[in-house]
Design an enzyme around this catalytic site. Structure first.
Site, PDB file in Angstrom:
ATOM      1  N   ARG A  39      52.124  37.765 -40.802  1.00 57.25           N
ATOM      2  CA  ARG A  39      51.598  36.735 -39.623  1.00 57.25           C
ATOM      3  C   ARG A  39      52.439  35.494 -39.510  1.00 57.25           C
ATOM      4  NH1 ARG A  39      46.436  37.133 -37.502  1.00 57.25           N
ATOM      5  NH2 ARG A  39      45.687  38.606 -39.232  1.00 57.25           N
ATOM      6  N   GLY A  40      52.985  35.505 -38.034  1.00 58.10           N
ATOM      7  CA  GLY A  40      53.821  34.276 -38.113  1.00 58.10           C
ATOM      8  C   GLY A  40      52.647  33.177 -37.020  1.00 58.10           C
ATOM      9  N   LYS A  41      53.482  32.305 -36.511  1.00 58.29           N
ATOM     10  CA  LYS A  41      52.591  31.456 -35.647  1.00 58.29           C
ATOM     11  C   LYS A  41      52.285  32.120 -34.367  1.00 58.29           C
ATOM     12  CE  LYS A  41      55.573  28.155 -35.290  1.00 58.29           C
ATOM     13  NZ  LYS A  41      56.534  28.064 -36.853  1.00 58.29           N
ATOM     14  N   PHE A  42      53.249  33.104 -33.841  1.00 57.06           N
ATOM     15  CA  PHE A  42      52.965  33.736 -32.562  1.00 57.06           C
ATOM     16  C   PHE A  42      52.786  35.252 -32.460  1.00 57.06           C
ATOM     17  CE2 PHE A  42      53.013  29.494 -30.961  1.00 57.06           C
ATOM     18  CZ  PHE A  42      53.979  28.735 -31.285  1.00 57.06           C
ATOM     19  N   ALA A  43      53.056  35.753 -33.785  1.00 57.99           N
ATOM     20  CA  ALA A  43      53.136  36.869 -33.772  1.00 57.99           C
ATOM     21  C   ALA A  43      52.795  37.640 -34.971  1.00 57.99           C
ATOM     22  CB  ALA A  43      54.721  37.452 -33.771  1.00 57.99           C
ATOM     23  N   VAL A  45      52.683  41.365 -37.532  1.00 66.04           N
ATOM     24  CA  VAL A  45      53.379  42.380 -37.746  1.00 66.04           C
ATOM     25  C   VAL A  45      52.386  43.445 -38.707  1.00 66.04           C
ATOM     26  CG1 VAL A  45      55.291  43.398 -38.572  1.00 66.04           C
ATOM     27  CG2 VAL A  45      55.379  41.021 -37.848  1.00 66.04           C
ATOM     28  N   ASP A 154      67.567  30.993 -38.034  1.00 67.40           N
ATOM     29  CA  ASP A 154      66.475  31.037 -38.912  1.00 67.40           C
ATOM     30  C   ASP A 154      66.661  31.867 -40.237  1.00 67.40           C
ATOM     31  OD1 ASP A 154      62.745  31.512 -38.649  1.00 67.40           O
ATOM     32  OD2 ASP A 154      64.025  30.122 -39.858  1.00 67.40           O
TER      33      ASP A 154
HETATM   34  C1  EBD Z   1      57.040  45.826 -45.557  1.00 67.68           C
HETATM   35  C2  EBD Z   1      57.401  44.637 -45.090  1.00 67.68           C
HETATM   36  C3  EBD Z   1      56.650  43.356 -45.681  1.00 67.68           C
HETATM   37  N1  EBD Z   1      56.791  42.336 -45.119  1.00 67.68           N
HETATM   38  C4  EBD Z   1      57.435  42.012 -44.005  1.00 67.68           C
HETATM   39  N2  EBD Z   1      57.560  40.820 -43.206  1.00 67.68           N
HETATM   40  C5  EBD Z   1      58.073  40.286 -42.375  1.00 67.68           C
HETATM   41  C6  EBD Z   1      59.173  39.438 -42.576  1.00 67.68           C
HETATM   42  C7  EBD Z   1      59.473  39.075 -41.253  1.00 67.68           C
HETATM   43  C8  EBD Z   1      59.156  39.278 -39.959  1.00 67.68           C
HETATM   44  C9  EBD Z   1      59.943  38.455 -38.965  1.00 67.68           C
HETATM   45  C10 EBD Z   1      60.218  39.329 -37.779  1.00 67.68           C
HETATM   46  N3  EBD Z   1      60.752  39.983 -36.841  1.00 67.68           N
HETATM   47  C11 EBD Z   1      58.318  40.180 -40.066  1.00 67.68           C
HETATM   48  C12 EBD Z   1      57.717  40.715 -41.140  1.00 67.68           C
HETATM   49  N4  EBD Z   1      57.977  42.904 -43.380  1.00 67.68           N
HETATM   50  C13 EBD Z   1      58.086  44.289 -43.795  1.00 67.68           C
HETATM   51  N5  EBD Z   1      58.786  45.391 -43.293  1.00 67.68           N
HETATM   52  C14 EBD Z   1      59.305  45.233 -42.020  1.00 67.68           C
HETATM   53  C15 EBD Z   1      59.346  44.218 -41.006  1.00 67.68           C
HETATM   54  C16 EBD Z   1      59.938  44.773 -39.973  1.00 67.68           C
HETATM   55  C17 EBD Z   1      60.267  44.178 -38.762  1.00 67.68           C
HETATM   56  C18 EBD Z   1      60.721  42.770 -38.591  1.00 67.68           C
HETATM   57  C19 EBD Z   1      59.415  43.069 -37.950  1.00 67.68           C
HETATM   58  N6  EBD Z   1      60.140  45.966 -40.363  1.00 67.68           N
HETATM   59  N7  EBD Z   1      59.830  46.287 -41.539  1.00 67.68           N
END
Ligand code: EBD
Length: 325
Positions: A39-43, A45, A154
């Site tokens: 979880r970022g400031k604006f996104a 995942v 970054d």
């Molecule tokens: C298992 C996993 C665990 N944690 C993160 N953290 C993370 C770090 C930086 C960003 C920042 C961004 N963009 C987003 C998530 N990404 C993972 N797999 C990803 C994450 C991705 C794409 C980049 C999102 N593919 N596989």
């Protein structure tokens, strides 16, 4: 328009002919995990799987409005950077794009191993050879990106993802959310990046350049080899102060096992004057990275001088060899 160009975005428009966006709900085509893994400031995942083939992806959900400002052109910039980086295997691949009422969702390649930062959090110590393997791949990603005149801004262990379990895996660079186009004579000045990894010129509000990424590579190498950040302070202000002072030390208790080549590599990146910092091509030739670079050049030189004798191949063997080739 001009002022957006000045900010180093690839586009000032809210859409781009090369970008196709799905407008039906993501949930029609993917199972999406409710709990985000980042979880970022604006996104946020989340892991998602394609309903047709069960393939896993990372769904990066980005808010279209931040602090009540419309930032759609910034998201369009990140999308265009990802598309331009398609040919590079060291950079996370963009698979599909969805748009909802308040967010744009990037369906991105899944890196199962997660963040390099997690290994640091688990106090993993790395062999120098493993650090070299990581740094070479980040340099390959940066060589490609800089070749497009784009600077990442970054570079840090959170944005370096592992494709599997370390150290048998490869790495992928991700997150181009604050990347910028660097073009001749156009000065992009913005306070961006993460305190520990940000270059001094950014803090001094000087024009951003490719060298800004190289400073972060220096910090990254220092952190991977020692577990500590070179300029870390108790507060953000103290860290910024340490960066602008730039006194680089290699405390004996952390660096006694670290080679002199490794320290020299770091010294040639953590240079205040950005014009004197190594760029990716110089890094890839540095003796720490290309250990035999000195040895190879010595050998090449000697091999040119030593007499080369040809041994004649008996005819029957020659025919055989020609056929087999
Ligand atoms: C298992 C996993 C665990 N944690 C993160 N953290 C993370 C770090 C930086 C960003 C920042 C961004 N963009 C987003 C998530 N990404 C993972 N797999 C990803 C994450 C991705 C794409 C980049 C999102 N593919 N596989």
């Amino acid at each position: 328009n001009k002022d957006l160009q000045l900010q180093g975005f690839l586009t000032d428009s809210e859409n781009h002919p090369s970008v196709s966006i799905n407008t039906q709900p993501l949930l029609d085509d993917y199972h999406v995990e409710t709990k985000p893994f980042a979880r970022g400031k604006f996104a946020t995942v989340r892991r998602c799987t394609d309903k047709t083939n069960d393939r896993a992806y990372a769904a990066k959900c980005i808010k279209k409005r931040r602090r009540s400002a419309n930032v759609r052109h910034e998201i369009m910039h990140e999308i265009l950077v990802l598309k331009m980086c398609e040919p590079c295997p060291r950079i996370i691949h963009l698979h599909q794009i969805y748009e909802g009422p308040s967010e744009i969702i990037l369906v991105l390649e899944m890196a199962e191993g997660g963040e390099l930062q997690r290994l640091l959090d688990d106090d993993e110590m790395f062999e120098e050879s493993q650090v070299i393997h990581v740094i070479i791949q980040v340099l390959e990603a940066l060589s490609f990106l800089h070749g497009l005149n784009i600077v990442h801004l970054d570079i840090k262990p959170q944005n370096i993802l592992l494709t599997g379990s370390f150290p048998q895996c490869d790495i992928k660079l991700c997150d181009f959310g604050i990347s910028r186009l660097v073009s001749e004579g156009i000065e992009v000045r913005e306070i961006v990046g993460t305190p520990d990894y940000v270059a001094p010129e950014i803090l001094q509000y000087e024009p951003i350049s490719f060298a800004s990424d190289m400073w972060s590579i220096g910090v990254l190498t220092y952190v991977l080899l020692s577990g500590y950040t070179p300029f870390g302070g108790a507060t953000k202000q103290e860290t910024f102060c340490n960066i602008t002072k730039g006194t680089l030390e290699f405390p004996e208790k952390m660096f006694q096992e670290v080679s002199n080549h490794a320290k020299d590599f770091i010294k040639k990146l953590l240079v205040q004057n950005q014009r004197q910092r190594m760029l990716p091509e110089n890094c890839l030739k540095h003796p720490w990275i290309a250990p035999n670079s000195e040895e190879i050049s010595r050998q090449n030189l000697s091999s040119k001088t030593e007499k080369i004798e040809f041994k004649s191949t008996p005819d029957e063997n020659r025919n055989y060899m020609v056929n087999s080739y």
